[in-house]
Scaffold this active site. Structure first.
Site, PDB file in Angstrom:
ATOM      1  N   THR A 114       0.837  -1.206   0.000  1.00 53.90           N
ATOM      2  CA  THR A 114       0.000   0.000   0.000  1.00 53.90           C
ATOM      3  C   THR A 114       0.870   1.253   0.000  1.00 53.90           C
ATOM      4  OG1 THR A 114      -1.692  -1.215   1.217  1.00 53.90           O
ATOM      5  CG2 THR A 114      -1.903   1.169   1.146  1.00 53.90           C
ATOM      6  N   ASP A 115       1.953   1.242   0.768  1.00 52.65           N
ATOM      7  CA  ASP A 115       2.887   2.367   0.748  1.00 52.65           C
ATOM      8  C   ASP A 115       3.493   2.562  -0.639  1.00 52.65           C
ATOM      9  OD1 ASP A 115       2.683   3.316   3.332  1.00 52.65           O
ATOM     10  OD2 ASP A 115       4.319   2.097   4.109  1.00 52.65           O
ATOM     11  N   ILE A 116       3.915   1.464  -1.251  1.00 55.78           N
ATOM     12  CA  ILE A 116       4.542   1.551  -2.578  1.00 55.78           C
ATOM     13  C   ILE A 116       3.552   2.108  -3.600  1.00 55.78           C
ATOM     14  CG2 ILE A 116       5.568   0.235  -4.460  1.00 55.78           C
ATOM     15  CD1 ILE A 116       7.353   0.477  -1.995  1.00 55.78           C
TER      16      ILE A 116
END
Length: 407
Positions: A179-181
């Site tokens: 999700t961060d990426i």
């Protein structure tokens, strides 16, 4: 050659992963990215080790491998912007930048006069990208957001893991902070769109990117499966909700992936596997039928696949035009001839006299290729140079700021 974004300067106030990933992507494309960090400690991920980068003698440095994954091609500038002088430095730098990236809590920078409206007043052309867990509004806006938590709240973990009733059943997060990426990549897209629009308007804008929004958007076909039926998809392990057979199968020496995408490929697989009767069986002859009858079909295929090794299956099925592949660990990934041919490992000299390995950018631009200019910086490595070059601060002025703890 100059990079595609070599005319762009980015002030990166973000830390951990989503924001730094956006900053690194822009830096890989040629942008000058100045990473602002806290004096003495820096980005939290500098300390998220082991493992650590090695020096010339092969000894561990204090630089965690995690930090190295998202901060190459940047300059590190240490500024304490909780102090008035630090705030002044950031405002003066923002006046000379095209983009600001930040991932503080909603309103967190306003107390320092570093929010969008404050910096817009000194630079109307500024593109200001805010990355938060839940966005700038809504009932959760003030909450902190973390990848693991968002994978659960945003539905991804309800789709990931073994089905109920199987050994090891239960929700499972993805093995990287996906999700961060993805949020970092969406932030990059937003910045590029705003830069393009600025060519017409001459003005910057505020970009609001939220981890939850990105996670929900990236549910893709699974979200549509729910919206079209009103039924929440269930965990299927490695199986596909809409295509059968499309999952892992046991081999004589491990497991492999079979990814049948249409009825023709299913027929070819059946020929190779000695299961020709299945291709003509009305329960399995079409994908629609195979999805409806997957519980009957999958065990029949599993009984056949265990008699050949993964390498044998890959060789036979590739020759027949049936998509398939091994399940590699990372040692096998970086030893793979295709990975090596594409140059997906890049070794960059670091400030300790050693080498920092990097995963190459997947972007291949013919006229303005990605350039690997410098390894992730040590903390404050470029403070003196950036302040002198951009703000004209000589050594005496910098010494005073250092004595005050501002830099």
């Amino acid at each position: 050659m100059s990079g595609a974004l070599s005319h762009i300067r980015v002030l990166d106030l973000s830390r951990v992963l989503a924001g730094p990933w956006a900053g690194q992507t822009l830096a890989d494309l040629g942008a000058e990215v100045i990473k602002v960090e806290r004096p003495g400690s820096g980005d939290d991920t500098r300390h998220w080790g082991p493992p650590y980068v090695k020096d010339a003698q092969g000894n561990d440095t204090r630089e965690a491998a995690y930090f190295q994954s998202a901060n190459r091609n940047k300059q590190s500038l240490t500024v304490d912007f909780t102090q008035a002088e630090g705030q002044r430095l950031i405002r003066e730098l923002a006046a000379r930048c095209d983009v600001v990236l930040e991932n503080f809590k909603v309103g967190g920078l306003k107390a320092y006069g570093l929010d969008y409206e404050s910096l817009k007043a000194v630079n109307p052309r500024l593109i200001y990208c805010s990355i938060t867990g839940f966005g700038q509004d809504g009932p959760y806006a003030k909450r902190a957001g973390y990848d693991f938590m968002i994978q659960g709240l945003g539905g991804l973990m309800s789709l990931t893991g073994r089905p109920e009733g199987e050994a090891g059943a239960g929700p499972m997060k993805v093995g990287v902070a996906l999700t961060d990426i993805l949020t970092g990549l969406y932030a990059t897209v937003g910045v590029l769109a705003a830069l393009n629009q600025r060519e017409q308007s001459g003005l910057g804008q505020h970009i609001d990117v939220a981890l939850l929004d990105v996670q929900v958007a990236c549910l893709a076909n699974q979200a549509m499966n729910y919206l079209c039926t009103g039924r929440s998809p269930k965990r299927l392990g490695n199986a596909h909700p809409n295509i059968v057979p499309y999952q892992d199968f046991p081999s004589a020496d491990g497991d492999f992936i079979l990814a049948v995408g249409n009825d023709s490929q299913f027929g070819k697989f059946c020929e190779v596997a000695g299961l020709t009767a299945l291709a003509g069986d009305s329960r399995f002859s079409t994908n629609k039928a195979r999805v409806a009858n997957r519980d009957e079909l999958i065990p029949l295929i599993r009984q056949a696949t265990v008699f050949k090794t993964t390498a044998e299956w890959v060789q036979l099925l590739e020759a027949a035009g049936v998509p398939c592949g091994p399940i590699n660990d990372l040692a096998q990934v970086f030893a793979d001839p295709q990975v090596q041919a594409r140059g997906l490992r890049v070794d960059m000299p670091n400030s300790y006299g050693g080498v920092t390995p990097q995963v190459a950018s997947p972007l291949r631009l013919s006229a303005t290729p990605v350039q690997y200019r410098n390894a992730p910086p040590t903390l404050g490595e470029h403070t003196a140079e950036v302040l002198q070059r951009l703000l004209g601060l000589d050594s005496a002025a910098q010494a005073q700021l250092r004595e005050q703890g501002v830099i």
